[in-house]
Enzyme design. Structure first.
Site, short mmCIF file in Angstrom:
data_model
loop_
_atom_site.label_atom_id
_atom_site.label_comp_id
_atom_site.label_asym_id
_atom_site.label_seq_id
_atom_site.Cartn_x
_atom_site.Cartn_y
_atom_site.Cartn_z
N CYS A 113 0.66 -1.17 -0.06
CA CYS A 113 -0.19 0.13 0.08
C CYS A 113 0.17 1.24 -0.26
O CYS A 113 0.29 2.54 -0.62
CB CYS A 113 -0.84 -0.16 0.89
SG CYS A 113 -2.11 -1.57 1.58
N HIS A 257 -3.78 6.52 1.52
CA HIS A 257 -4.39 5.15 0.66
C HIS A 257 -5.86 4.58 1.65
O HIS A 257 -5.89 4.99 2.62
CB HIS A 257 -3.55 4.17 1.27
CG HIS A 257 -3.68 3.03 1.03
ND1 HIS A 257 -3.61 2.49 0.21
CD2 HIS A 257 -3.63 1.92 2.15
CE1 HIS A 257 -4.43 0.93 0.12
NE2 HIS A 257 -4.09 0.94 1.16
N ASN A 287 -10.17 -0.95 -1.58
CA ASN A 287 -8.95 -1.39 -1.71
C ASN A 287 -7.60 -2.10 -2.53
O ASN A 287 -7.88 -2.75 -2.89
CB ASN A 287 -8.17 -2.67 -0.38
CG ASN A 287 -6.67 -1.45 0.01
OD1 ASN A 287 -5.85 -1.10 -0.60
ND2 ASN A 287 -6.50 -2.36 1.75
N1 ACO Z 1 -18.63 -10.73 6.70
C1 ACO Z 1 -19.35 -10.80 7.30
N2 ACO Z 1 -18.28 -10.91 8.55
C2 ACO Z 1 -17.36 -10.85 8.94
C3 ACO Z 1 -16.38 -10.51 7.37
C4 ACO Z 1 -17.29 -10.29 6.30
N3 ACO Z 1 -16.72 -10.55 5.05
N4 ACO Z 1 -15.30 -11.15 7.67
C5 ACO Z 1 -15.68 -10.74 9.16
N5 ACO Z 1 -16.89 -10.96 10.01
C6 ACO Z 1 -16.94 -11.83 11.30
C7 ACO Z 1 -15.80 -12.04 12.08
O1 ACO Z 1 -15.65 -13.85 11.78
C8 ACO Z 1 -16.41 -11.63 13.25
O2 ACO Z 1 -17.03 -12.35 14.02
P1 ACO Z 1 -17.06 -12.52 14.79
O3 ACO Z 1 -17.81 -11.99 16.46
O4 ACO Z 1 -17.96 -13.23 15.10
O5 ACO Z 1 -15.50 -13.56 15.42
C9 ACO Z 1 -16.17 -10.02 13.32
O6 ACO Z 1 -17.18 -9.94 12.21
C10 ACO Z 1 -15.87 -9.27 13.20
O7 ACO Z 1 -16.14 -7.88 13.88
P2 ACO Z 1 -16.18 -6.61 14.10
O8 ACO Z 1 -14.95 -7.24 15.12
O9 ACO Z 1 -16.70 -5.84 13.87
O10 ACO Z 1 -15.13 -6.14 12.89
P3 ACO Z 1 -13.92 -5.26 12.90
O11 ACO Z 1 -14.39 -4.35 13.11
O12 ACO Z 1 -12.58 -5.19 13.65
O13 ACO Z 1 -13.48 -5.47 11.26
C11 ACO Z 1 -12.38 -5.97 10.17
C12 ACO Z 1 -13.30 -6.01 11.06
C13 ACO Z 1 -13.25 -4.87 9.00
C14 ACO Z 1 -11.35 -6.27 8.56
C15 ACO Z 1 -11.94 -4.29 10.32
O14 ACO Z 1 -10.29 -5.04 11.73
C16 ACO Z 1 -9.84 -3.65 9.70
O15 ACO Z 1 -10.12 -2.59 8.89
N6 ACO Z 1 -9.26 -3.68 9.60
C17 ACO Z 1 -7.33 -3.12 8.69
C18 ACO Z 1 -7.80 -3.98 7.94
C19 ACO Z 1 -7.32 -2.92 6.39
O16 ACO Z 1 -7.59 -2.37 6.02
N7 ACO Z 1 -6.44 -4.15 5.43
C20 ACO Z 1 -5.90 -3.93 4.78
C21 ACO Z 1 -4.93 -4.22 3.75
S1 ACO Z 1 -3.77 -2.66 4.95
C22 ACO Z 1 -4.05 -1.79 4.26
O17 ACO Z 1 -4.80 -1.20 3.50
C23 ACO Z 1 -3.86 -0.18 5.39
#
Ligand code: ACO
Length: 330
Positions: A113, A257, A287
């Site tokens: 990124c 980004h 992304n």
């Molecule tokens: N659909 C439905 N449910 C999902 C999905 C999905 N696609 N993905 C995960 N879940 C579930 C999980 O299994 C978990 O379930 P559980 O609570 O029963 O264990 C739950 O959703 C997690 O929910 P939250 O805790 O509300 O999720 P969170 O708020 O942590 O969001 C996310 C998850 C969106 C991945 C967040 O952590 C995030 O944005 N992280 C940064 C990731 C990122 O940007 N990566 C890109 C690459 S790096 C960069 O570009 C900077």
């Protein structure tokens, strides 16, 4: 004093649009979950056989046209991608051939990124030293083919899309362009967000069993990435401002980004600036890793959101972990 500035820009995304509902039809997710957690509504997926060097061609043509240049004017290519068409060689040489450039140098940058900002920093050095006059800097990714589009991969696969953005970085004697760049890495977190295979540290680099077990897909510790991103973005933006004795009050816009709308909003909150000052188009493209900043920059310019003389900051955080910023006077 010679400086570098962005004289041309353009982007290209593949034709195929994938909605959240389409993903929900093939894995256990929902439009509501994806929108509320990430801000993403659609992303584009490349067609079979289409690699990042293919997506880069129309983006590069637009950037050259905008700069009023032809392929003969370009002295060097910098191609930021972590999904190059081949494992080796990089995508830069493929773009050199596909665009019909002369036998100029072509360098790949694998900084995920942060790749576009790292690439801008390299271009800036080549131009300040007088080595080159016009450099084509591209960020392009085809990530859709690496995603695990099943329930197991849903946390990662709903986030990413494919696309390409390009910029021509040119020499100028005017008081404009890249003022400073700031690059960082912290490899202790490499495993928190990575595409571990193929790996030369194992034999074979990738096996049928690896594929069977799904070990060829990217992996991510979403919470850890989020936690670091919301600290590093404001930190590296402040670093760019402080290095030049200016404040957020002097800034027209931050082009970050595009990782997640919640990260973007948190960055605005921590910097105590209005959310509109931090550009977002993640709802359309998801992304797109190294492509996200040049795509966003192209849209900011198309929408007339910045004018000559405005200060803007480009900022990135991603796998590595790596993070980076660039202060530009437009
Ligand atoms: N659909 C439905 N449910 C999902 C999905 C999905 N696609 N993905 C995960 N879940 C579930 C999980 O299994 C978990 O379930 P559980 O609570 O029963 O264990 C739950 O959703 C997690 O929910 P939250 O805790 O509300 O999720 P969170 O708020 O942590 O969001 C996310 C998850 C969106 C991945 C967040 O952590 C995030 O944005 N992280 C940064 C990731 C990122 O940007 N990566 C890109 C690459 S790096 C960069 O570009 C900077």
């Amino acid at each position: 004093m010679t400086r570098s500035y962005i004289s041309g820009w353009g982007f290209h995304v593949p034709e195929k649009v994938v909605t959240n509902d389409e993903l929900a039809a093939i894995m256990d997710t929902s439009d509501e979950w994806i929108r509320s957690r990430t801000g993403i509504q659609t992303r584009h997926f490349a067609a079979p056989g289409e690699g990042p060097s293919d997506l880069a061609v129309p983006a590069s043509k637009r950037a050259l046209q905008r700069a009023g240049l032809t392929v003969k004017d370009i002295d060097f290519i910098i191609f930021a991608t972590f999904t190059s068409d081949y494992y080796a060689p990089g995508a830069g040489v493929l773009l050199q051939h596909k665009m019909g450039f002369g036998n100029i140098g072509a360098m790949d940058i694998k900084m995920q990124c942060s790749g576009f900002v790292y690439g801008l920093s390299v271009a800036d050095q080549f131009i300040r030293t007088g080595t080159y006059k016009h450099i084509l800097l591209v960020g392009a990714e085809v990530q859709s083919t690496a995603l695990n589009l099943t329930d197991e991969g849903r946390e990662v696969s709903v986030l990413f899309g494919d696309g390409a953005g390009a910029a021509v970085v040119s020499a100028t004697e005017e008081d404009r362009g890249v003022i400073s760049t700031h690059l960082h890495s912290q490899g202790e977190f490499a495993k928190e967000l990575c595409a571990p295979l193929p790996s030369t540290a194992k034999q074979p680099w990738i096996s049928a069993e690896d594929i069977e077990q799904g070990r060829h897909h990217p992996i991510m510790n979403g919470r850890e990435v989020f936690r670091h991103a919301v600290n590093r973005f404001p930190e590296v933006i402040r670093e760019a401002l402080e290095a030049n004795g200016i404040t957020t009050q002097d800034l027209k816009m931050i082009i970050p980004h595009q990782a997640n709308i919640r990260i973007t909003l948190e960055v605005a909150r921590r910097l105590k600036i209005p959310p509109e000052m931090v550009f977002s188009n993640i709802h359309k493209y998801g992304n797109t890793t190294a492509a996200s900043i040049p795509i966003a920059l192209s849209e900011v310019l198309a929408e007339g959101l910045i004018e000559q003389g405005d200060y803007i900051v480009l900022a990135a955080f991603g796998a590595g972990f790596t993070w980076a910023s660039a202060l530009l006077k437009w």
